[in-house]
Design a protein around this motif. Structure first.
Motif, PDB file in Angstrom:
ATOM      1  N   PRO A 193       4.574  -6.518  -4.325  1.00 51.66           N
ATOM      2  CA  PRO A 193       4.310  -5.662  -3.182  1.00 51.66           C
ATOM      3  C   PRO A 193       3.872  -6.502  -1.965  1.00 51.66           C
ATOM      4  N   ALA A 214      -0.513   3.088   2.224  1.00 52.47           N
ATOM      5  CA  ALA A 214      -0.984   1.795   1.779  1.00 52.47           C
ATOM      6  C   ALA A 214      -2.502   1.577   1.517  1.00 52.47           C
ATOM      7  N   THR A 215      -2.578   0.858   0.618  1.00 48.53           N
ATOM      8  CA  THR A 215      -4.271   0.418   0.387  1.00 48.53           C
ATOM      9  C   THR A 215      -4.810  -0.444   1.116  1.00 48.53           C
ATOM     10  N   ARG A 272       7.092   1.491   6.932  1.00 46.68           N
ATOM     11  CA  ARG A 272       7.219   1.687   5.792  1.00 46.68           C
ATOM     12  C   ARG A 272       8.488   1.311   5.164  1.00 46.68           C
ATOM     13  N   ALA A 305       2.854  -2.201   1.428  1.00 49.42           N
ATOM     14  CA  ALA A 305       2.157  -1.543   0.555  1.00 49.42           C
ATOM     15  C   ALA A 305       0.367  -1.664   0.459  1.00 49.42           C
ATOM     16  N   GLY A 317       8.437  -1.788   3.229  1.00 50.95           N
ATOM     17  CA  GLY A 317       7.891  -1.663   2.164  1.00 50.95           C
ATOM     18  C   GLY A 317       6.352  -2.338   2.072  1.00 50.95           C
TER      19      GLY A 317
END
Length: 388
Positions: A258, A313-314, A279, A284, A282
């Motif tokens: 990620p 996303a975290t 986005r 994440a 990618g």
């Protein structure tokens, strides 16, 4: 290279000058910005670099303006001479540099620096980089500044403190039969293991970090330093072949990990306009820093929350803890603000403000909260959240 590509890489459309290769018999090096890189004997890299560096009162490296650069090359020798001038914050320093390489197996880099005004600096002098390959874990003969001789070993594993102190010369064998002596005159030198900072080298530098820094060179004061490399042995022979490297694409070995994006509070608002591109790239996870010393509060946390939601996303939240004695109050205030904004970090890292200050090995560490109590308090303030 297009102007836009050059601007992205170098920050300017003016192309960066490439290094110049210098050679004298089996001795060769790349000259770049007045310093030497990739010093070889035959085909073997023996020293990663030799540089005369000037660092300001906050450890920033000050770039010199080079003047009167003269380069002479003959079949068995090369010589470089130039003047470096540094002006920063009303302070001025100039130095005369001389580099000489001989086919007989000798290379000398000498600098004579004079402060034209009182000049505050954390380091003014040579830095020598030994590579890791052919060095880590191998024997070295150490000559100390007092003349004492010691047989030692370059660290095989990463050494968190200075592995060698009080240095004058180091002799090692990068390959069997090839001996290289690096002599450093003009000050007392010591070594850091640069793998601590993800650099593939052992760095030997002057002035010892146990001495006060920054220090001031008085107006008119002159310092002289030199680094001399001496080689003995037979240059390794190049293996038969044209030297071409073949690249083959093998089987797929798994998915890319990620992608995480570091994001400041100031960048979070601007990034909102590019959510679609992020986005597509990618992203994440977001690594976000919350720093009350900069006036951060609920508004900054809300920016992190909104950007993370747009990216799905975290968030890993780094929380700077300003206080030494009132760290518990700092953490509780941060936790209250996080909950009030609805930000739900997947992980929290607590960072004492003291850890954001450059504290080189040998220096006195600034006051810092007791880490065990700090982490216990953080776990209580953020129950159920992974603590870094």
């Amino acid at each position: 290279m297009s102007d836009s590509h050059a601007r992205l890489i170098f920050g300017t459309t003016e192309p960066a000058p490439g290094p110049r290769r210098l050679a004298a018999g089996a001795v060769s090096a790349l000259l770049e910005d007045g310093n030497l890189r990739v010093i070889r004997f035959g085909d073997t890299e023996v020293i990663r670099g030799i540089a005369f560096l000037v660092r300001g009162p906050t450890w920033g490296t000050l770039a010199p303006v080079l003047e009167d650069v003269q380069i002479e090359e003959t079949e068995g020798a090369f010589a470089v001479r130039y003047t470096g001038r540094i002006a920063a914050g009303g302070q001025r320093l100039r130095y005369a540099a001389r580099i000489e390489g001989e086919a007989a197996g000798r290379l000398v880099f000498h600098c004579e620096a004079t402060a034209e005004t009182a000049f505050e600096t954390c380091r003014t002098g040579f830095v020598v980089l030994h590579p890791i390959a052919g060095v880590a874990g191998n024997r070295v003969r150490i000559e100390h500044a007092d003349g004492a001789i010691e047989d030692g070993t370059f660290p095989a594993l990463i050494d968190p403190v200075q592995p060698m102190l009080n240095l004058r010369a180091l002799t090692h064998e990068p390959i069997p039969g090839l001996r290289v002596t690096c002599r450093m005159d003009g000050d007392t030198f010591e070594m850091e293991d640069q793998r601590n900072w993800s650099d593939a080298s052992f760095k030997t530098y002057s002035r010892p970090l146990a001495l006060p820094w920054p220090f001031t060179l008085a107006a008119g004061e002159t310092l002289r330093q030199s680094v001399t490399l001496s080689f003995s042995g037979t240059p390794p022979r190049r293996a038969d072949g044209d030297g071409a490297i073949a690249v083959r694409i093998g089987a797929e070995r798994g998915a890319m990990p990620p992608l995480a994006l570091g994001c400041t509070a100031e960048e979070a608002a601007a990034a909102q306009a590019h959510v679609a591109a992020l986005r597509e790239a990618g992203v994440a996870a977001l690594v976000c820093r919350y720093d009350p010393r900069l006036g951060h509060g609920m508004a900054e946390l809300a920016r992190f929350r909104d950007l993370a939601a747009g990216l799905a996303a975290t968030v890993e939240l780094q929380i700077v803890v300003p206080s030494v004695d009132a760290f518990a109050e700092d953490l509780r205030a941060a936790a209250d603000a996080v909950r009030a904004t609805g930000l739900a970090p997947a992980a929290v890292m607590v960072v004492p403000a003291a850890d954001l200050i450059s504290t080189p090995p040998g220096s006195v560490w600034p006051p810092c909260p007791p880490l065990d109590a700090l982490h216990r308090t953080a776990r209580a303030a953020f129950p159920g959240v992974l603590l870094g």
